[in-house]
Design a protein around this motif. Structure first.
Motif, short mmCIF file in Angstrom:
data_model
loop_
_atom_site.label_atom_id
_atom_site.label_comp_id
_atom_site.label_asym_id
_atom_site.label_seq_id
_atom_site.Cartn_x
_atom_site.Cartn_y
_atom_site.Cartn_z
N SER A 83 11.80 3.05 -26.49
CA SER A 83 11.56 3.03 -25.04
C SER A 83 10.07 2.95 -24.77
N SER A 84 9.72 2.54 -23.57
CA SER A 84 8.31 2.49 -23.15
C SER A 84 8.24 2.79 -21.66
N ILE A 85 7.11 3.37 -21.25
CA ILE A 85 6.94 3.71 -19.84
C ILE A 85 6.73 2.43 -19.04
N VAL A 86 7.41 2.31 -17.92
CA VAL A 86 7.31 1.09 -17.10
C VAL A 86 6.02 1.13 -16.27
N PRO A 87 5.50 -0.04 -15.90
CA PRO A 87 4.35 -0.06 -14.99
C PRO A 87 4.72 0.54 -13.64
N ARG A 88 3.72 1.01 -12.95
CA ARG A 88 3.92 1.52 -11.59
C ARG A 88 3.69 0.40 -10.58
N GLU A 89 4.27 0.58 -9.40
CA GLU A 89 3.94 -0.28 -8.26
C GLU A 89 3.55 0.61 -7.10
N PHE A 90 2.31 0.48 -6.67
CA PHE A 90 1.83 1.22 -5.51
C PHE A 90 1.97 0.35 -4.27
N THR A 91 2.42 0.95 -3.19
CA THR A 91 2.44 0.27 -1.90
C THR A 91 1.65 1.11 -0.91
N ILE A 92 0.64 0.49 -0.32
CA ILE A 92 -0.21 1.17 0.65
C ILE A 92 0.09 0.58 2.03
N LYS A 93 0.61 1.41 2.90
CA LYS A 93 0.88 0.99 4.28
C LYS A 93 -0.31 1.40 5.14
N PHE A 94 -0.77 0.48 5.97
CA PHE A 94 -1.98 0.77 6.76
C PHE A 94 -1.89 0.10 8.13
N VAL A 95 -2.77 0.54 9.01
CA VAL A 95 -2.92 -0.07 10.32
C VAL A 95 -4.37 -0.54 10.44
N LEU A 96 -4.56 -1.69 11.05
CA LEU A 96 -5.90 -2.24 11.24
C LEU A 96 -6.06 -2.62 12.71
N LYS A 97 -7.01 -2.00 13.38
CA LYS A 97 -7.23 -2.23 14.80
C LYS A 97 -8.52 -3.01 15.01
N ALA A 98 -8.49 -3.93 15.98
CA ALA A 98 -9.67 -4.74 16.27
C ALA A 98 -9.90 -4.80 17.77
N LYS A 99 -11.14 -5.13 18.15
CA LYS A 99 -11.48 -5.19 19.58
C LYS A 99 -11.22 -6.57 20.18
N ASP A 100 -11.25 -7.61 19.32
CA ASP A 100 -10.93 -8.96 19.79
C ASP A 100 -10.49 -9.79 18.58
#
Length: 280
Positions: A83-100
């Motif tokens: 057996s071997s350890i599987v790779p990880r998958e990171f998911t980063i949820k974010f918000v991005l606000k702009a003025k225009d």
């Protein structure tokens, strides 16, 4: 008169509970309007397993087992191989606000600049002492609402382990026992050896597992060696390439240290080992 309220609109915290750090850059602090909402994938990690199917055959002396080929379900069993350890998958949820609109695309361009690399050091403020290495693999199309984009980035973390930011050192003369209490083998960054005696062979040996690094050379008492495990270089005085002195029986790539291992040199030497703690 009644005020209309969009019930589909999400409410987000004023400050993020966790912030994202990419190659030392805190995105939440650097990109005005960027805020990490959640991070997924840092908890438990699974394993890939390899099995083989074997067929049982009754003989006069007992039962013999052969690798099964016909897949007859009544006559074979599956056995664990490895057996071997599987790779990880990171998911980063974010918000991005702009003025225009110009500001909106400018911020995404800045975000692309920090993420457009094959190997990225990833850290989070709720676990600042450790980092991972990953590569961006998926980007969710932003859900734009009044110049406020909500989306996520996914990273493939091929090495599932995390590494301590701060380097630590072990210094000893000729022999030592590793007392650092860690669950996993330490990640060696560099080994520096300053010789205090003459000799024609230097052996750095892990007495616990038997792995050795051997150099064949007429050493003087002021020779030194630097083994860098980051770029796999070996240098001596005057930046001399020491690979030509590396004995064929050396186990450089397999050499490691773990808790309670005993390390020894065959000649009188001052040794410094730089390492990072590793966790899963």
């Amino acid at each position: 008169m009644y005020d209309f309220r969009n019930i589909d609109q999400h409410s987000y915290p004023i400050e993020s509970k966790v912030q994202t750090i990419i190659d030392g850059i805190n995105l939440d602090e650097t990109i005005n309007g960027f805020m990490t909402l959640a991070v997924y994938g840092r908890e438990l990690v699974g394993r890939n397993i390899e099995t083989a199917e074997f067929k049982k055959v009754q003989t006069g002396t007992g039962t013999r087992t052969y690798k099964n080929k016909n897949k007859n379900i009544s006559s074979y069993e599956s056995r664990f191989i490895s057996s071997s350890i599987v790779p990880r998958e990171f998911t980063i949820k974010f918000v991005l606000k702009a003025k225009d609109e110009q500001d909106y695309f400018s911020k995404f361009e800045e975000l692309n600049y920090y993420l457009d690399k094959e190997d990225i050091q990833i850290r989070f403020t709720d676990d600042k002492e450790f980092y991972y290495w990953g590569t961006v693999t998926k980007v969710e199309s932003p859900q734009e609402d009044n110049l406020q984009a909500i989306c996520s980035i996914s990273f493939e973390v091929s090495n599932p382990f995390k590494f301590k930011v701060d380097l630590e050192k072990i210094n000893f003369n000729t022999r030592t026992k590793i007392t650092k209490d860690t669950r996993y083998p330490l990640k060696i960054e560099k080994i520096k050896i300053n010789l205090k005696a003459v000799g024609d062979k230097l052996i750095l040996k892990n007495l616990t597992d038997g792995k050795r690094i051997i150099f064949d050379k007429n050493f003087t008492a002021d020779d030194f060696i630097i083994i860098d495990f980051n770029d796999w270089s070996i240098r001596g005085k005057g930046d001399e390439n020491f690979y030509k002195y590396l004995d064929i029986h050396s186990q450089l790539e397999e050499f490691g240290i773990n808790t309670f291992d005993e390390i020894e040199t065959s000649l009188n030497c001052d040794v410094e080992i730089e390492y990072r703690e590793v966790r899963l």
